[in-house]
Design a protein around this motif. Structure first.
Motif, PDB file in Angstrom:
ATOM      1  N   CYS A  14       0.856  -1.188   0.000  1.00  0.00           N
ATOM      2  CA  CYS A  14       0.000   0.000   0.000  1.00  0.00           C
ATOM      3  C   CYS A  14       0.896   1.243   0.000  1.00  0.00           C
ATOM      4  N   CYS A  16      -0.065   4.275   0.334  1.00  0.00           N
ATOM      5  CA  CYS A  16      -0.598   5.246   1.284  1.00  0.00           C
ATOM      6  C   CYS A  16      -0.066   4.971   2.686  1.00  0.00           C
ATOM      7  N   CYS A  17      -0.152   3.661   3.077  1.00  0.00           N
ATOM      8  CA  CYS A  17       0.144   3.276   4.454  1.00  0.00           C
ATOM      9  C   CYS A  17       1.507   2.607   4.578  1.00  0.00           C
ATOM     10  N   CYS A  42      -4.929  -4.043   2.043  1.00  0.00           N
ATOM     11  CA  CYS A  42      -4.080  -3.297   2.988  1.00  0.00           C
ATOM     12  C   CYS A  42      -4.722  -3.358   4.367  1.00  0.00           C
ATOM     13  N   CYS A  45      -5.700   0.690   5.562  1.00  0.00           N
ATOM     14  CA  CYS A  45      -6.736   1.499   4.899  1.00  0.00           C
ATOM     15  C   CYS A  45      -7.763   0.649   4.149  1.00  0.00           C
TER      16      CYS A  45
HETATM   17 ZN   LIG Z   1      -3.305   1.305   3.041  1.00  0.00          ZN
END
Ligand SMILES: [Zn+2]
Lengths: 69, 767
Positions: A14, A16-17, A42, A45
């Motif tokens: 991921c 984002c994370c 993920c 998220c």
């Molecule tokens: Zn994520």
């Protein structure tokens, strides 16, 4: 397709994370039919990965079957 | 489609009609199947075909007078089949394979008077049906006139074999009767029905007139009496003896069952058939002659002679149509499948794909001797599916979104000629020409404004035919209404269409509007001075399927081509018979691989370089790998001088782009108007390698979709990353389809590595 597992080792993380994806049961739906399937997700998220071979393989097959029902 | 409609449609397709030979045979022997077996050296199979229908095959097969031979279609290209000699070969070399069963006894006594072939046949048929049959004859042997045959043609032992056969079915044969009044009284008293074989001496002395039996039932004046066989004004025909014996047996059955003697007997005996078989192009072949005429055909000679059989069928439409070939069926069977598909309430509708794969082009209807309306059936079925919400959403969605885009603010526009406030004419290039050759649209428009007085307006849009083809009648009606309102607003100018689909749609659905084809207009006008070299000669014309019924447009196109100095070699399937390129009926969207096949098949109708005047034909045939140009490419050559024959298929993304750019460009250069604001995601700059572009085309993914995915991923940071190569993977669902893009940021934009999509809805997606 219900209760099928489509998990496989993946390089994708991921973005984002910054987490590795993990197998998780999720509900996917088409034409009013819901399927509980295991996909790579993920853990933070919840981003669900649909890999190409699944989208163009089993998933497409089920979509077309449902469209003709 | 209801049951009666289905029946009418089924009756229109003649593929299952009898071939000429079986129709001409008084007992309808399946001669075609007989030939088929012999040709593949299935001797027992051939004998089985005879045993199934022919009584006393060992006898009749030796002496059949082959009325089928006169009807044989092979005669149109060679000699008719030597059916009689082949039957003789079969029955002399293969013993009986199929002995017809005898049904349980069911009462009813029948007397058969005489012992000729028609008496034998009547007795055999009635005994098989379980009737109690007595054969009474003044003779001492069976056969009647058949006893006159030479021993080498019909050996006496074979003829007397009939006695054993009749015996085995329980026929009581009584020889040596004197035919007189007393005999007649006994017969009448002991039997419920009587058949008189006229191939029998002494009938005249009986108190019954057998000279004029009813031709349909063979009934004679006395109740329950029937007569047939013997010599007629046409002489003594073997098959006539068999026919009469069989016809009389059927009449007697009906008589004993006390049902109508006359109802539904049209197909007994030789009868007409509607089967249509084209023999043009079939190599002419002479009859095989046996090396030794005295012994007749050998096995090898038989197989060779039988293999000359054309195996008559119609299949004329299937031979030409990629759709019918793909589904391996002829219209009669397909409509039955469509009917059944419609009737399914729960379960899988397996014919959906087929229904959506017809190009609706009407080629089969033109070819069909009875004008089978396949396109009408498929299109109205689609309308019905849409109404009942059983139309698969994915079949036409991409095409309908394309239409929506063509009609939307980024592509569509309507203007009077710059500097004017009225229009005598309105140029309507159509969505596909704008998408394929925007330069040609601009140049054509400039040419028209320069040569037509009274103002030439311009309308960019879509005629709505994708909605019509996909069965979305409501959407189609709306589209037509807005179009008509727009034309009215301009003061009802004469519409000039470059696309023959638009032309066909306006003619059919807006008959009150004035419409002419661009080709008819250009044909009457001074042509532009041509600036490109004349292409390699000669070329072939690929007529689009939508001009099938417009000979004037086809003629104008040919005139223009002639004026350009391009020589043409016509292909056999052009004009009224022309193929569809796969766009018709939205087939290429509902069935991608079949669309490619159809385009390839159309392109391969000629080896020559092609010239099209429909943008979709041009692009689809180009995509199939053929060299093909659009006629406008030669009338209004592009400045950069690229060879029009090599212009690639723009693909779906480029068509979108071309339409949008055309509108911006024309607004800017001709009307000096501000461009339409483009959405934010259009700022995403893409680098798409050709192989990915091709993938996107077959997967129906547009650059637009990719831009939306990346725009949204970059805005939100929601994307996956592969730490190995730094690629990102992101998804976005603009409406119903979720698109996935694997990409990589680059200095000036994004490199696209892969794209795919699905329709399954993931958790968190809007539904
Ligand atoms: Zn994520």
């Amino acid at each position: 397709m219900s209760n099928f597992s489509f998990i496989s080792e993946t390089e994708w993380r991921c973005g984002c994370c910054n987490k590795e994806l993990q197998p998780r049961k999720v509900n996917v739906e088409y034409m009013g039919s819901v399927f509980n399937v295991e996909l790579m997700v993920c853990p933070v998220c919840g981003f669900v990965l649909v890999p190409e071979d699944l989208a163009l393989g089993k998933m497409l097959e089920v979509e077309q079957l449902l469209e003709d029902k | 489609m209801d049951q009666p409609q289905l029946r009418t449609l089924e009756a229109t397709c003649i593929q299952e009609e009898s071939p000429q030979c079986s129709a001409a045979c008084p007992i309808h022997i399946d001669v075609r199947a007989f030939m088929g077996c012999l040709a593949k050296e299935d001797w027992r199979g051939a004998r089985r075909v005879l045993d199934r229908t022919m009584p006393f095959a060992d006898i009749v097969g030796r002496i059949c007078d082959e009325p089928c031979r006169r009807a044989c279609k092979r005669a149109e290209t060679g000699d008719p089949l030597a059916v009689g000699s082949l039957e003789r070969f079969c029955v002399t070399t293969v013993p009986m394979v199929l002995k017809q069963p005898r049904l349980p006894a069911k009462g009813g006594s029948v007397a058969v008077i005489g012992s000729g072939l028609s008496a034998m046949t009547a007795a055999l048929d009635l005994a098989r049906k379980g009737r109690n049959v007595v054969m009474m004859t003044g003779d001492e042997e069976v056969g009647g006139s058949l006893r006159g045959y030479a021993e080498e043609i019909l050996p006496a032992r074979v003829l007397s074999g009939a006695v054993e056969t009749l015996d085995s079915y329980g026929v009581n044969i009584q020889f040596g009767w004197s035919l007189n009044k007393e005999f007649f009284d006994i017969v009448r008293q002991d039997s419920d029905a009587v058949f008189f074989d006229r191939d029998c001496a002494g009938l005249a002395s009986l108190p019954v007139d057998c000279t004029h039996p009813d031709p349909l039932t063979l009934a004679v004046g006395n109740d329950g009496c029937f007569a047939g066989g013997g010599t007629t004004e046409n002489g003594f025909s073997i098959m006539k003896q068999v026919e009469d014996g069989r016809r009389a047996a059927l009449s007697i059955e009906r008589y004993l069952q006390k049902v109508s003697l006359t109802a539904q007997r049209e197909r007994e005996g030789a009868c007409p058939t509607r089967l249509h078989t084209v023999t043009i192009g079939i190599e002419s072949l002479k009859e095989v002659q046996p090396a030794d005429p005295s012994t007749g055909f050998t096995q090898q000679e038989s197989a060779r002679e039988a293999s000359r059989c054309i195996q008559c069928e119609c299949m004329e439409c299937v031979k030409q149509c990629a759709f019918l070939q793909e589904f391996k069926d002829y219209p009669k069977r397909l409509v039955r499948k469509i009917y059944n598909n419609q009737a399914i309430v729960q379960g899988t509708r397996t014919a959906n794909k087929m229904i959506n794969s017809c190009m609706l082009c009407g080629q089969c209807t033109v070819i069909c001797p009875h004008d089978f309306p396949m396109a009408t059936v498929c299109r109205s079925t689609r309308e019905n599916m849409v109404a009942k919400s059983t139309m698969p959403p994915s079949a036409h969605e991409f095409a309908l979104q394309d239409m929506e885009f063509s009609l939307g603010e980024f592509s569509a526009m309507t203007r009077h000629q710059p500097g004017r406030d009225s229009s005598r004419f309105l140029f309507y290039p159509g969505c596909q020409l704008a998408g394929s050759a925007p330069f040609a649209v601009e140049q054509t428009y400039l040419h028209l404004t320069g040569h037509l007085a009274g103002g030439v307006g311009l309308m960019l849009g879509c005629c709505g035919i994708p909605a019509h083809w996909s069965g979305r009648q409501e959407l189609f009606n709306q589209t037509m209404q807005s179009f008509q309102a727009e034309v009215n607003r301009l003061g009802d100018p004469l519409i000039i269409t470059a696309c023959s689909s638009c032309y066909a749609v306006f003619k059919e659905f807006a008959p009150e509007l004035q419409v002419q084809s661009l080709w008819q207009i250009l044909d009457r006008m001074e042509l532009p001075e041509r600036k490109t070299a004349i292409p390699p000669q000669p070329m072939t014309i690929h007529d689009p399927c939508t001009v099938r019924h417009d000979p004037e447009i086809r003629a104008s196109v040919r005139n223009i081509i002639k004026k350009l100095g391009i020589s043409i070699e016509e292909q056999p399937y052009s004009g009224e018979l022309t193929d569809c390129c796969g766009y018709g009926g939205l087939m290429q969207f509902a069935n991608v691989p079949l669309g490619e096949k159809a385009a390839r098949a159309k392109g391969l109708r000629s080896d020559l370089d092609g010239l099209a005047y429909c943008a979709m034909c041009r692009d689809n045939i180009a995509a199939s790998g053929r060299r093909i140009a659009h006629l406008l490419d030669y009338l209004f050559p592009a400045a950069e001088q690229e060879d029009p024959l090599l212009r690639p298929n723009p693909g779906f993304s480029r068509r979108h782009e071309n339409r949008a750019r055309l509108k911006q460009h024309l607004l800017n250069t001709l009307w000096h108007e501000e461009p339409v604001m483009t959405p934010d995601y259009k700022s995403i700059k893409l680098f798409i390698p050709p192989q990915v572009m091709e993938l996107m085309n077959t997967r129906h993914i547009l650059e637009d979709d990719i831009q939306k995915v990346i725009f949204q991923a970059e805005q939100t940071g929601k994307r996956l990353v592969d730490p190995e190569n730094g690629h990102f993977l992101a998804s976005f669902k603009p409406v119903r389809v979720t698109y996935w893009v694997e990409y990589q940021p680059d200095k000036q934009g994004y490199i696209v590595h892969n794209a795919y999509s699905h329709r399954m809805i993931l958790p968190g997606d809007a539904k």
